[in-house]
Enzyme design. Structure first.
Site, PDB file in Angstrom:
ATOM      1  N   GLU A   1      45.136   9.650 -20.549  1.00 45.72           N
ATOM      2  CA  GLU A   1      43.917   9.090 -20.938  1.00 45.72           C
ATOM      3  C   GLU A   1      43.841   7.635 -19.977  1.00 45.72           C
ATOM      4  OE1 GLU A   1      41.789  11.232 -21.555  1.00 45.72           O
ATOM      5  OE2 GLU A   1      43.232  12.627 -22.666  1.00 45.72           O
TER       6      GLU A   1
ATOM      7  N   TYR B   1      44.336  21.179 -13.938  1.00 43.86           N
ATOM      8  CA  TYR B   1      45.241  20.215 -14.341  1.00 43.86           C
ATOM      9  C   TYR B   1      46.661  20.279 -13.789  1.00 43.86           C
ATOM     10  CZ  TYR B   1      42.271  18.697 -18.445  1.00 43.86           C
ATOM     11  OH  TYR B   1      41.435  18.238 -19.344  1.00 43.86           O
TER      12      TYR B   1
END
Ligand code: BES
Ligand code: ZN
Length: 629
Positions: free
Chosen positions: A322, A409
């Site tokens: 994040e 991803y």
């Protein structure tokens, strides 16, 4: 390129410096090339676009709505008379110009995915004020009962904007390529505190009439609107470092702060890799367990699931991830969801580099090898020629949700790791850092990235161009032949233990000493079909049903349920009742559903209990599996 320059010309003050007054606020450019067109928004930014949003909202926990005004600043082509906004379920009471004169509006037909366009006849007005409230069941917002919180005494509100949910509570142009600065004033009943994903100007709030307090926020750098986020509840703050800290319920604080002790060092490591952290503070909020994601990169305030807390920092790759989005995603942002890999693939690569810097190459290479395995599973599941295995998704594959697949991803990260290996780390890092600098606060597309890479890294070296296989990586399905494979030594001991167990041997005695990545490799590499006594042997030797690490518990439960292992049913029920993270919840329900009436009966019974506790992101996915509507 011509078109792009024309777009700049439309923008009077492209990327001026940030500041508080409307005159000095930063206005970011938009892209107008065909590949940057967001078909999941009704906005026509080349005609008129929102550059700034001022929210003034009251949180109504009884009605489960937000209500108030959104004032929008607009940049429009000469003579433009209309602006089109996105909305979903919003109840709009009226729109005026800055002088209070009513402006006509038309709400178009509602599309189940996109919502409804709101067309406002603004005439010459370039600031409009919308009076509105969110509709019932607004998908971005989850209103928790006190029982769903750690403290158990106060209600809680949390939001999730990505990819296209913010249009259920904010009337603006909800497209990642239309960056906006924003401010907010939010009132909530005492003693709740409110936090948002911008500078928190009033940490303790201000009096706001009977039993309420107001909290003010500002984001002076233009962000994609999916990054506007809010949480409210009985929350406290504890510093972790000079510019880092954690918000969470008091009952969670000690465990959360201990797990997050390395956060400040992570920011330093990230800056050393790819340049200054440009958002001021990096705080995180550890939310109640119903938060539907592991984490969400809301600027200045990462949102986190509490399920990453393992007591040994073994799952803090989530925090590195994040944090990395503060560059890839928040600074340089996919212009459309068809290029989600520019956010998530870059970030997964960057995450691993942060992990390497803080925890060393062994842990990083193990985590990279796990991610490579995940990529291979996804490729095999979709088929090597499947169109959803492309990084740049086209047509129907490019839905907002498509941008969140494992391919995006893991194949994205492997692509960048391949580039690093071919050009060498030093040169690659210098390039990537300069990429973030060149495109800070701008939207990005696959084509634009490749053009930038060719201009600044390949620089006409035909032999290098050929070795990189760039177009194949970005535009073709499957796996190019130059792929950088993980070090086979990363899991040598574990892979031996897998072979031994698969051949009828005992559960590995070393399991208790293994890293979390090693345990996950072991569980994920076991034969998918196991007889009951073999499962019982694993369970009793490794205490899997009571694993304290949620990734390990999840991997075990998924394997056990797929083999109809009865002793795993009760722990699975407890797990599904304890949290609403889609990554865990959805596969477990899918596994149960795949097990005929045995699993379907369990799934139905559990879901009846747990569905009301899940966020719409999670129920939306599980409903489809169980055929609930
Ligand atoms: N930005 C994503 C979450 C997301 C993606 C929400 C697409 C909606 C649409 C976030 O950064 C993320 O990737 N979270 C992962 C964490 C992980 C890969 C370490 C998650 O939630 O599991
Ligand atoms: Zn991410």
């Amino acid at each position: 390129m011509r078109l792009f320059l024309a777009a700049f010309a439309l923008v009077a003050t492209a990327c001026t410096t940030a500041g508080d007054s409307p005159q000095t606020r930063m206005v970011a450019p938009i892209l107008t090339t065909a590949d940057a067109r967001d078909t999941h928004s009704y906005a026509r930014p080349e005609v008129a676009r929102v550059t700034h949003v001022d929210l003034d909202l009251a949180l109504d926990f009884d009605a489960q709505r937000v209500e108030g005004t959104a004032a929008l600043d607009i940049l429009a082509a000469p003579g433009a008379q209309e602006i089109v906004l996105d909305s979903k379920g919003l109840e709009i009471a009226g729109v005026t110009d800055a002088n209070g004169r009513a402006l006509p509006l038309v709400v178009g037909a509602e599309d189940p995915a996109k919502g409804a366009p709101v067309t406002i006849r603004m005439g010459d007005a370039r600031r409009i004020i919308i009076r509105y409230r969110s509709g019932p069941g607004a998908a971005a917002l989850q209103w928790l009962t006190p029982q769903q919180t750690a403290g158990g005494r106060h209600p809680y509100l949390l939001s999730q904007g990505q990819p296209t949910l913010n249009r259920t509570w904010i009337p603006t142009q909800d497209s990642p390529g239309i960056r906006q600065t924003w401010t907010a004033r939010i009132t909530a009943p005492e003693p709740l505190k409110v936090v948002m994903s911008g500078d928190r100007l009033t940490p303790d709030g201000e009096p706001a009439g009977a039993g309420r307090r107001a909290y003010r926020f500002a984001m002076n750098q233009p962000v994609a609107p999916y990054l506007i986020a809010i949480a409210a509840g009985d929350i406290a703050f504890r510093p972790l470092g000079p510019r880092t800290g954690v918000w969470t319920e008091p009952a969670m604080m000690d465990r959360a702060a201990a797990e997050l002790a390395d956060t400040e060092r992570m920011v330093e490591a990230a800056e050393a890799l790819y340049g200054p952290y440009r958002w001021g503070r990096y705080d995180v909020i550890v939310l109640p367990p119903s938060f539907p994601y592991g984490g969400m990169e809301n600027p200045t305030l990462t949102f986190l699931t509490p399920t990453f807390i393992a007591g040994d920092k073994s799952l803090v790759g989530l925090v590195a991830h994040e944090l990395a989005h503060s560059w890839s995603g928040n600074l340089v942002t996919n212009a459309t969801w068809a290029d989600g890999w520019l956010n998530e693939g870059f970030t997964s690569y960057f995450e691993n580099r942060i992990m390497e810097a803080i925890y060393g190459p062994r842990r990083a290479s193990q985590e990279a090898a796990l991610s490579f395995d995940d990529m291979m599973s996804a490729l095999n599941e979709e088929g090597m020629t499947g169109s959803t295995t492309r990084l740049n998704l086209t047509g129907a594959d490019g839905t907002p949700e498509g941008g969140a697949s494992g391919i995006v991803y893991d194949k994205g990260a492997v692509f960048l790791r391949t580039l690093e290996r071919i050009v060498g780390r030093e040169r690659w890092d210098a390039y990537l850092r300069s990429y973030f600098d060149r495109h800070a606060f701008q939207p990005m597309t696959s084509a634009r990235f490749l053009a930038d890479l060719r201009a600044n890294l390949v620089q006409g070296d035909a032999a290098l161009e050929q070795r990189l296989m760039l177009d194949q990586w970005v535009y073709q399905p499957g796996l190019p032949s130059n792929v950088a494979r993980p070090d086979p030594a990363a899991f040598a001991e574990v892979d031996q233990a897998v072979a031994a167990f698969a051949g009828g041997g005992a559960a590995p005695a070393a399991f208790g000493r293994w890293t979390t990545a090693e345990r996950l490799r072991f569980l994920n590499r076991l034969p998918r079909e196991l007889a009951q006594p073999r499962l019982a042997a694993l369970d009793s030797a490794l205490a899997l049903n009571t694993a304290g690490n949620n990734e390990v518990l999840f991997a075990w439960l998924n394997l056990a349920l797929a083999n109809r292992y009865e002793p795993a049913v009760a722990p699975a029920e407890r797990f599904l009742a304890a949290m609403g993270r889609r990554k865990f919840v959805l596969p477990l329900f899918q596994t149960l559903w795949g097990e005929g009436e045995w699993g379907r009966a369990i799934a139905r019974r559990v879901y009846t209990q747990t569905r009301p506790t899940y966020h719409s992101v999670t129920t939306g996915s599980v409903d489809r599996v169980l055929g609930v509507q």
